[in-house]
Design an enzyme around this catalytic site. Structure first.
Site, PDB file in Angstrom:
ATOM      1  N   HIS A  56       0.850  -1.194   0.000  1.00 54.71           N
ATOM      2  CA  HIS A  56       0.000   0.000   0.000  1.00 54.71           C
ATOM      3  C   HIS A  56       0.887   1.245   0.000  1.00 54.71           C
ATOM      4  O   HIS A  56       2.110   1.149   0.071  1.00 54.71           O
ATOM      5  CB  HIS A  56      -0.999  -0.007   1.152  1.00 54.71           C
ATOM      6  CG  HIS A  56      -0.414   0.023   2.535  1.00 54.71           C
ATOM      7  ND1 HIS A  56       0.328  -1.015   3.070  1.00 54.71           N
ATOM      8  CD2 HIS A  56      -0.475   0.970   3.519  1.00 54.71           C
ATOM      9  CE1 HIS A  56       0.682  -0.730   4.307  1.00 54.71           C
ATOM     10  NE2 HIS A  56       0.223   0.473   4.596  1.00 54.71           N
ATOM     11  N   HIS A  58       1.334   3.976   2.017  1.00 51.24           N
ATOM     12  CA  HIS A  58       1.849   4.737   3.154  1.00 51.24           C
ATOM     13  C   HIS A  58       3.378   4.849   3.106  1.00 51.24           C
ATOM     14  O   HIS A  58       4.066   3.903   2.697  1.00 51.24           O
ATOM     15  CB  HIS A  58       1.394   4.103   4.472  1.00 51.24           C
ATOM     16  CG  HIS A  58      -0.052   4.337   4.758  1.00 51.24           C
ATOM     17  ND1 HIS A  58      -0.784   3.576   5.661  1.00 51.24           N
ATOM     18  CD2 HIS A  58      -0.934   5.241   4.256  1.00 51.24           C
ATOM     19  CE1 HIS A  58      -2.030   4.009   5.706  1.00 51.24           C
ATOM     20  NE2 HIS A  58      -2.148   5.015   4.863  1.00 51.24           N
ATOM     21  N   ASP A  60       5.765   4.606   5.155  1.00 53.36           N
ATOM     22  CA  ASP A  60       6.586   3.584   5.810  1.00 53.36           C
ATOM     23  C   ASP A  60       6.466   2.227   5.112  1.00 53.36           C
ATOM     24  O   ASP A  60       6.960   1.213   5.622  1.00 53.36           O
ATOM     25  CB  ASP A  60       6.252   3.461   7.296  1.00 53.36           C
ATOM     26  CG  ASP A  60       4.828   3.006   7.570  1.00 53.36           C
ATOM     27  OD1 ASP A  60       3.929   3.351   6.789  1.00 53.36           O
ATOM     28  OD2 ASP A  60       4.608   2.285   8.569  1.00 53.36           O
ATOM     29  N   HIS A  61       5.847   2.230   3.925  1.00 53.00           N
ATOM     30  CA  HIS A  61       5.758   1.015   3.110  1.00 53.00           C
ATOM     31  C   HIS A  61       6.248   1.234   1.680  1.00 53.00           C
ATOM     32  O   HIS A  61       6.689   0.277   1.039  1.00 53.00           O
ATOM     33  CB  HIS A  61       4.325   0.479   3.101  1.00 53.00           C
ATOM     34  CG  HIS A  61       3.917  -0.067   4.429  1.00 53.00           C
ATOM     35  ND1 HIS A  61       3.973  -1.408   4.728  1.00 53.00           N
ATOM     36  CD2 HIS A  61       3.488   0.566   5.556  1.00 53.00           C
ATOM     37  CE1 HIS A  61       3.589  -1.586   5.995  1.00 53.00           C
ATOM     38  NE2 HIS A  61       3.295  -0.403   6.503  1.00 53.00           N
ATOM     39  N   HIS A 114      -7.603  -0.525   5.292  1.00 51.62           N
ATOM     40  CA  HIS A 114      -6.568   0.348   5.849  1.00 51.62           C
ATOM     41  C   HIS A 114      -6.276   1.457   4.844  1.00 51.62           C
ATOM     42  O   HIS A 114      -6.215   2.634   5.191  1.00 51.62           O
ATOM     43  CB  HIS A 114      -5.327  -0.499   6.141  1.00 51.62           C
ATOM     44  CG  HIS A 114      -4.186   0.243   6.761  1.00 51.62           C
ATOM     45  ND1 HIS A 114      -4.270   0.816   8.010  1.00 51.62           N
ATOM     46  CD2 HIS A 114      -2.926   0.491   6.304  1.00 51.62           C
ATOM     47  CE1 HIS A 114      -3.106   1.373   8.299  1.00 51.62           C
ATOM     48  NE2 HIS A 114      -2.274   1.199   7.278  1.00 51.62           N
ATOM     49  N   ASP A 133      -0.322  -4.046   6.418  1.00 52.03           N
ATOM     50  CA  ASP A 133      -1.014  -3.544   7.605  1.00 52.03           C
ATOM     51  C   ASP A 133      -2.476  -3.976   7.643  1.00 52.03           C
ATOM     52  O   ASP A 133      -3.286  -3.359   8.338  1.00 52.03           O
ATOM     53  CB  ASP A 133      -0.953  -2.012   7.648  1.00 52.03           C
ATOM     54  CG  ASP A 133       0.430  -1.489   7.993  1.00 52.03           C
ATOM     55  OD1 ASP A 133       1.339  -2.300   8.248  1.00 52.03           O
ATOM     56  OD2 ASP A 133       0.607  -0.251   7.982  1.00 52.03           O
ATOM     57  N   HIS A 171       4.316  -4.816  11.335  1.00 50.25           N
ATOM     58  CA  HIS A 171       4.649  -4.034  12.528  1.00 50.25           C
ATOM     59  C   HIS A 171       4.685  -4.925  13.762  1.00 50.25           C
ATOM     60  O   HIS A 171       3.998  -5.951  13.841  1.00 50.25           O
ATOM     61  CB  HIS A 171       3.623  -2.923  12.766  1.00 50.25           C
ATOM     62  CG  HIS A 171       3.671  -1.814  11.767  1.00 50.25           C
ATOM     63  ND1 HIS A 171       4.480  -0.708  11.909  1.00 50.25           N
ATOM     64  CD2 HIS A 171       3.010  -1.643  10.592  1.00 50.25           C
ATOM     65  CE1 HIS A 171       4.305   0.099  10.874  1.00 50.25           C
ATOM     66  NE2 HIS A 171       3.412  -0.449  10.066  1.00 50.25           N
TER      67      HIS A 171
END
Length: 254
Positions: A56, A58, A60-61, A114, A133, A171
Site C-alpha cells: 500500500h 503509506h 513507511d511502506h 486500511h 497492515d 509491525h
C-alpha cells in the site's frame, strides 16, 4: 526448493522482509520502510534485490522505493487501487493478478480497508502471505480510508486462507494488541496463553512476527466478529459488521 524469508526490524516498529529464491537468484523486498536498512540487509545476505512488492501507499511502506531502485535497478510492483500515491513503480497490479519470483507464484489479494487499494501477496505453494497492515498478531489495521463493511470483508478473505498459512505482518504491535484483546475477550484460554507467549518473547527482545492464521483464528478479535459470544459482548447480536466496527472503535480508543 523453498523460498527464504529474511525478516529484520527497522524504523520504530516496522519489519522489513526479503524474499529470496535460490534457483533464479531473484530477491523481492516486501515494501520499503527503510531503504538504507533494506540495502544493508541484502548486502549482508549476499542477495541482489530484483523486485519490490508494495502492499500500500503509506510512506513507511513505499517511501524507500526510489532509493532502492536507484541502488539496484529492481522492478517495482504496486497496487493499482492506491493509484499515483505510490509515485515510483514499474507495474501496477489488481486483486486476482499474480506475480512471480523465479518459478514461485504469488497471488495478489484484496485486503482493502486500511487503504482503499491495500493488497497482500499470498504464495500458496509456500504457505506464506505478506499482509502489510491489513492484519496483525491479535489486531488489524486502522480504517484510515475504508469502511467497516470493506474491512470485515478483508477479514473474511484472510480467514479463508489455509489455516497453516504463515502471516508476515509489517509491525511489532503484538503486546498492545494483546492487552486490548484480553480486555474484550477475557475468558479466551487460547488468547491468555498467546498473550503470555508474546510477553515472554518481547521480554527477550524477540519478534512476535510472523504469526499463523490458525493461531489468529482462535484469538484475534477482529477475525471473530461473527462469533456469537463476541457479538453479545459488543452489543450487536447477529450483526458481524456492526460487531467488527465496535471492536475497531474500541481499539482506537483503548
Amino acid at each position: 526448493m523453498p523460498l527464504h524469508v529474511h525478516q529484520f526490524p527497522c524504523l520504530s516498529d516496522n519489519y522489513g522482509f526479503l524474499l529470496h529464491d535460490d534457483v533464479s537468484g531473484e530477491t523481492a523486498v516486501i515494501d520499503t520502510p527503510d531503504a538504507e536498512e533494506i540495502l544493508k540487509q541484502a548486502e549482508i545476505k549476499g542477495w541482489a534485490i530484483s523486485h519490490i512488492w508494495n502492499t500500500h501507499w503509506h510512506p513507511d511502506h513505499a517511501g524507500g522505493n526510489q532509493a532502492v531502485k536507484d541502488a539496484t535497478g529492481c522492478t517495482i510492483i504496486a497496487p493499482r487501487g492506491d493509484g499515483e500515491r505510490i509515485p515510483v513503480y514499474d507495474h501496477q497490479v489488481d486483486p486476482g493478478d499474480t506475480v512471480k519470483l523465479g518459478d514461485h507464484v504469488a497471488h495478489v489479494m484484496d485486503v482493502s480497508g486500511h487503504t482503499l487499494g491495500h493488497i497482500a501477496y499470498h504464495l500458496p505453494d509456500n504457505e506464506i502471505a505478506f499482509v502489510g497492515d491489513s492484519i496483525f498478531a491479535l489486531g488489524c489495521g486502522r480504517m484510515f480510508e475504508g469502511t467497516p463493511e470493506m474491512m470485515w470483508s478483508t477479514m473474511l478473505r484472510l480467514r479463508d486462507l489455509p489455516d497453516n498459512t504463515t502471516l508476515y505482518c509489517a509491525h511489532e504491535y503484538s503486546q498492545a494488541n494483546a492487552r486490548f484483546a484480553t480486555h474484550i475477550d477475557p475468558d479466551n484460554a487460547a488468547l491468555a496463553e498467546y498473550s503470555a507467549r508474546i510477553d515472554a518473547l518481547r521480554a527477550e527482545d524477540k519478534p512476535t512476527v510472523p504469526t499463523t492464521l490458525a493461531r489468529e483464528l482462535d484469538t484475534n478479535p477482529f477475525l471473530r466478529a461473527d462469533v456469537a459470544a463476541m457479538q453479545a459482548h459488543m452489543g450487536h447480536e447477529g450483526d458481524a459488521v456492526a460487531t467488527f466496527a465496535a471492536i475497531r472503535s474500541a481499539k482506537d480508543n483503548f
